[in-house]
Design a protein around this motif. Structure first.
Motif, PDB file in Angstrom:
ATOM      1  N   SER A  32       0.842  -1.195   0.000  1.00 48.15           N
ATOM      2  CA  SER A  32       0.000   0.000   0.000  1.00 48.15           C
ATOM      3  C   SER A  32       0.872   1.238   0.000  1.00 48.15           C
ATOM      4  O   SER A  32       1.879   1.296   0.720  1.00 48.15           O
ATOM      5  CB  SER A  32      -0.859   0.014   1.257  1.00 48.15           C
ATOM      6  N   GLY A  35       2.780   3.427  -4.824  1.00 48.60           N
ATOM      7  CA  GLY A  35       2.632   4.262  -6.012  1.00 48.60           C
ATOM      8  C   GLY A  35       2.039   3.556  -7.230  1.00 48.60           C
ATOM      9  O   GLY A  35       2.281   3.978  -8.360  1.00 48.60           O
ATOM     10  N   LYS A  36       1.212   2.541  -7.013  1.00 50.75           N
ATOM     11  CA  LYS A  36       0.623   1.780  -8.129  1.00 50.75           C
ATOM     12  C   LYS A  36      -0.311   2.658  -8.967  1.00 50.75           C
ATOM     13  O   LYS A  36      -0.196   2.735 -10.187  1.00 50.75           O
ATOM     14  CB  LYS A  36      -0.172   0.567  -7.588  1.00 50.75           C
ATOM     15  N   SER A  37      -1.256   3.302  -8.274  1.00 51.52           N
ATOM     16  CA  SER A  37      -2.242   4.113  -9.006  1.00 51.52           C
ATOM     17  C   SER A  37      -1.561   5.308  -9.667  1.00 51.52           C
ATOM     18  O   SER A  37      -1.884   5.665 -10.813  1.00 51.52           O
ATOM     19  CB  SER A  37      -3.348   4.579  -8.046  1.00 51.52           C
ATOM     20  N   SER A  38      -0.602   5.916  -8.982  1.00 51.97           N
ATOM     21  CA  SER A  38       0.129   7.054  -9.561  1.00 51.97           C
ATOM     22  C   SER A  38       0.890   6.634 -10.813  1.00 51.97           C
ATOM     23  O   SER A  38       0.988   7.404 -11.780  1.00 51.97           O
ATOM     24  CB  SER A  38       1.132   7.618  -8.552  1.00 51.97           C
ATOM     25  N   SER A  53      -3.831   8.512  -3.217  1.00 50.79           N
ATOM     26  CA  SER A  53      -3.948   9.180  -1.921  1.00 50.79           C
ATOM     27  C   SER A  53      -2.628   9.108  -1.179  1.00 50.79           C
ATOM     28  O   SER A  53      -1.851   8.177  -1.373  1.00 50.79           O
ATOM     29  CB  SER A  53      -5.029   8.479  -1.094  1.00 50.79           C
ATOM     30  N   SER A  54      -2.383  10.118  -0.349  1.00 49.83           N
ATOM     31  CA  SER A  54      -1.161  10.066   0.453  1.00 49.83           C
ATOM     32  C   SER A  54      -1.321   9.060   1.599  1.00 49.83           C
ATOM     33  O   SER A  54      -0.339   8.664   2.220  1.00 49.83           O
ATOM     34  CB  SER A  54      -0.838  11.448   1.009  1.00 49.83           C
ATOM     35  N   PRO A  56      -2.237   5.245   2.881  1.00 51.03           N
ATOM     36  CA  PRO A  56      -2.315   3.898   2.312  1.00 51.03           C
ATOM     37  C   PRO A  56      -3.736   3.341   2.371  1.00 51.03           C
ATOM     38  O   PRO A  56      -4.545   3.765   3.189  1.00 51.03           O
ATOM     39  CB  PRO A  56      -1.371   3.074   3.187  1.00 51.03           C
ATOM     40  N   GLY A  57      -4.028   2.388   1.494  1.00 54.16           N
ATOM     41  CA  GLY A  57      -5.338   1.736   1.521  1.00 54.16           C
ATOM     42  C   GLY A  57      -6.370   2.430   0.655  1.00 54.16           C
ATOM     43  O   GLY A  57      -7.565   2.301   0.875  1.00 54.16           O
ATOM     44  N   LYS A  58      -5.928   3.157  -0.373  1.00 61.95           N
ATOM     45  CA  LYS A  58      -6.880   3.878  -1.230  1.00 61.95           C
ATOM     46  C   LYS A  58      -7.592   2.931  -2.205  1.00 61.95           C
ATOM     47  O   LYS A  58      -8.808   2.933  -2.306  1.00 61.95           O
ATOM     48  CB  LYS A  58      -6.133   4.971  -2.009  1.00 61.95           C
ATOM     49  N   THR A  59      -6.813   2.143  -2.933  1.00 64.48           N
ATOM     50  CA  THR A  59      -7.407   1.244  -3.926  1.00 64.48           C
ATOM     51  C   THR A  59      -7.856  -0.039  -3.233  1.00 64.48           C
ATOM     52  O   THR A  59      -7.046  -0.738  -2.626  1.00 64.48           O
ATOM     53  CB  THR A  59      -6.371   0.926  -5.035  1.00 64.48           C
ATOM     54  N   GLY A  78      -3.253  -2.622  -2.538  1.00 62.25           N
ATOM     55  CA  GLY A  78      -1.927  -2.959  -2.036  1.00 62.25           C
ATOM     56  C   GLY A  78      -1.994  -4.090  -1.021  1.00 62.25           C
ATOM     57  O   GLY A  78      -3.056  -4.377  -0.482  1.00 62.25           O
ATOM     58  N   LYS A 143       9.244   5.968  -7.079  1.00 62.92           N
ATOM     59  CA  LYS A 143       9.576   7.187  -6.332  1.00 62.92           C
ATOM     60  C   LYS A 143      11.065   7.527  -6.381  1.00 62.92           C
ATOM     61  O   LYS A 143      11.650   7.980  -5.397  1.00 62.92           O
ATOM     62  CB  LYS A 143       9.096   7.080  -4.871  1.00 62.92           C
ATOM     63  N   ASP A 145      12.482   9.887  -7.683  1.00 67.56           N
ATOM     64  CA  ASP A 145      12.747  11.334  -7.503  1.00 67.56           C
ATOM     65  C   ASP A 145      13.035  11.675  -6.051  1.00 67.56           C
ATOM     66  O   ASP A 145      13.533  12.763  -5.749  1.00 67.56           O
ATOM     67  CB  ASP A 145      11.534  12.147  -7.992  1.00 67.56           C
ATOM     68  N   SER A 177       9.431   7.223 -11.776  1.00 65.79           N
ATOM     69  CA  SER A 177       8.957   8.321 -10.939  1.00 65.79           C
ATOM     70  C   SER A 177       7.672   8.866 -11.545  1.00 65.79           C
ATOM     71  O   SER A 177       7.657   9.241 -12.725  1.00 65.79           O
ATOM     72  CB  SER A 177      10.001   9.433 -10.867  1.00 65.79           C
ATOM     73  N   GLU A 179       6.483  11.549 -10.630  1.00 72.29           N
ATOM     74  CA  GLU A 179       6.686  13.008 -10.627  1.00 72.29           C
ATOM     75  C   GLU A 179       7.419  13.452 -11.884  1.00 72.29           C
ATOM     76  O   GLU A 179       6.978  14.357 -12.582  1.00 72.29           O
ATOM     77  CB  GLU A 179       7.517  13.418  -9.399  1.00 72.29           C
TER      78      GLU A 179
HETATM   79  P1  GTP Z   1      -2.900   2.019  -2.387  1.00 69.55           P
HETATM   80  O1  GTP Z   1      -3.944   2.164  -3.445  1.00 69.55           O
HETATM   81  O2  GTP Z   1      -3.308   2.630  -1.102  1.00 69.55           O
HETATM   82  O3  GTP Z   1      -2.388   0.623  -2.239  1.00 69.55           O
HETATM   83  O4  GTP Z   1      -1.619   2.926  -2.818  1.00 69.55           O
HETATM   84  P2  GTP Z   1      -0.886   3.069  -4.231  1.00 69.55           P
HETATM   85  O5  GTP Z   1       0.228   2.097  -4.309  1.00 69.55           O
HETATM   86  O6  GTP Z   1      -1.869   3.077  -5.353  1.00 69.55           O
HETATM   87  O7  GTP Z   1      -0.202   4.516  -4.090  1.00 69.55           O
HETATM   88  P3  GTP Z   1      -0.666   5.911  -4.725  1.00 69.55           P
HETATM   89  O8  GTP Z   1      -0.437   5.915  -6.201  1.00 69.55           O
HETATM   90  O9  GTP Z   1      -2.020   6.253  -4.239  1.00 69.55           O
HETATM   91  O10 GTP Z   1       0.448   6.894  -4.109  1.00 69.55           O
HETATM   92  C1  GTP Z   1       0.691   6.996  -2.730  1.00 69.55           C
HETATM   93  C2  GTP Z   1       1.382   8.314  -2.435  1.00 69.55           C
HETATM   94  O11 GTP Z   1       2.693   8.311  -2.982  1.00 69.55           O
HETATM   95  C3  GTP Z   1       0.679   9.538  -3.029  1.00 69.55           C
HETATM   96  O12 GTP Z   1       0.791  10.601  -2.107  1.00 69.55           O
HETATM   97  C4  GTP Z   1       1.468   9.826  -4.294  1.00 69.55           C
HETATM   98  O13 GTP Z   1       1.439  11.192  -4.682  1.00 69.55           O
HETATM   99  C5  GTP Z   1       2.875   9.432  -3.860  1.00 69.55           C
HETATM  100  N1  GTP Z   1       3.683   8.976  -5.018  1.00 69.55           N
HETATM  101  C6  GTP Z   1       3.400   7.962  -5.857  1.00 69.55           C
HETATM  102  N2  GTP Z   1       4.367   7.813  -6.777  1.00 69.55           N
HETATM  103  C7  GTP Z   1       5.284   8.780  -6.520  1.00 69.55           C
HETATM  104  C8  GTP Z   1       6.528   9.148  -7.139  1.00 69.55           C
HETATM  105  O14 GTP Z   1       7.007   8.571  -8.105  1.00 69.55           O
HETATM  106  N3  GTP Z   1       7.197  10.201  -6.560  1.00 69.55           N
HETATM  107  C9  GTP Z   1       6.734  10.862  -5.477  1.00 69.55           C
HETATM  108  N4  GTP Z   1       7.479  11.864  -4.991  1.00 69.55           N
HETATM  109  N5  GTP Z   1       5.574  10.544  -4.881  1.00 69.55           N
HETATM  110  C10 GTP Z   1       4.856   9.516  -5.391  1.00 69.55           C
END
Ligand code: GTP
Ligand code: MG
Length: 202
Positions: A32, A35-38, A53-54, A56-59, A78, A143, A145, A177, A179
């Motif tokens: 979780s 950064g999967k969704s990002s 979401s910042s 964890p546990g969004k998706t 996650g 991540k 960056d 990244s 970002e």
């Molecule tokens: P769940 O759905 O909760 O399992 O999380 P996830 O893996 O989908 O993560 P999500 O994409 O929601 O990102 C989690 C946090 O990390 C968010 O605040 C994003 O902005 C941040 N984030 C994700 N990828 C990057 C990255 O490459 N760089 C930076 N600086 N922040 C990132």
């Protein structure tokens, strides 16, 4: 590969509710908040496609996104998220494992790892599970960056050494990244060439 279109199709609570298995799909898994969704948003160039979401546990469901009308990107919940309680965690695990083990159109599972962290037991065990079940996977360090180039190469080396304790051969490894969009061309190129191979053997 050029992204011409990317659209949300459906959120499913079980693998049996997912779209018909007619197109190749590429799914994203990992702890979780890794950064999967990002990453899905970065690859498709649409920051609003998958919800992030910042915290964890969004998706919490299996989310299918159709790309170029030809293949799916799949955003998964996650693993390792402690705050949802035992029954919630078991429900998510069932959903994730059901998808990974039963989905025949799953072409490649991208396992995301936070590039800032030391190798974590939960991820290493997950690789074991994938290997034991013959699930095709790749690793994406996310991540990047957030750390310096020298720290990144130090961490990658440490990770490779750890993986070589478990494996004779390593899966494809990417860095990314959301970002700076680093890794986008490499990941899309990999998906594009895999799609080409699938079309040739069809
Ligand atoms: P769940 O759905 O909760 O399992 O999380 P996830 O893996 O989908 O993560 P999500 O994409 O929601 O990102 C989690 C946090 O990390 C968010 O605040 C994003 O902005 C941040 N984030 C994700 N990828 C990057 C990255 O490459 N760089 C930076 N600086 N922040 C990132
Ligand atoms: Mg997510």
């Amino acid at each position: 590969m050029e992204i011409k279109s990317a659209e949300f199709v459906i959120s499913s609570a079980t693998v049996s509710k997912c779209p018909e298995e007619k197109l190749p799909e590429y799914a994203f898994i990992g702890r979780s908040n890794v950064g999967k969704s990002s990453l899905i948003n970065m690859l498709t160039g649409n920051k609003k496609l998958a919800m992030t979401s910042s915290k964890p546990g969004k998706t919490l469901l299996i989310n299918h996104f159709l790309v170029n009308g030809k293949w799916f990107l799949v955003d998964l919940p996650g693993y390792g998220y402690a705050r949802i309680g035992k029954s919630g965690r078991e429900r998510l695990e069932k959903m994730i494992y059901g998808y990974i083990l039963k989905r025949e159109s799953l072409t490649n599972l991208f396992v995301l790892i936070d590039s800032r962290l030391e190798p974590q037991q939960i991820d290493l065990e997950f690789f074991e599970f994938l290997g034991a079940n013959g699930v095709p996977f790749s690793i994406v360090f996310t991540k990047i960056d957030k750390l310096s180039a020298s720290k990144l190469s130090e961490n990658l080396k440490k990770y490779r050494d750890k993986l070589f304790e478990q494996w004779e051969e390593l899966p494809p490894i990417f860095i990314s990244s959301a970002e700076t969009r680093e890794g986008r061309e490499e990941l899309l190129g990999y998906i594009g060439s895999t799609n080409q191979i699938i079309n040739q053997i069809k």
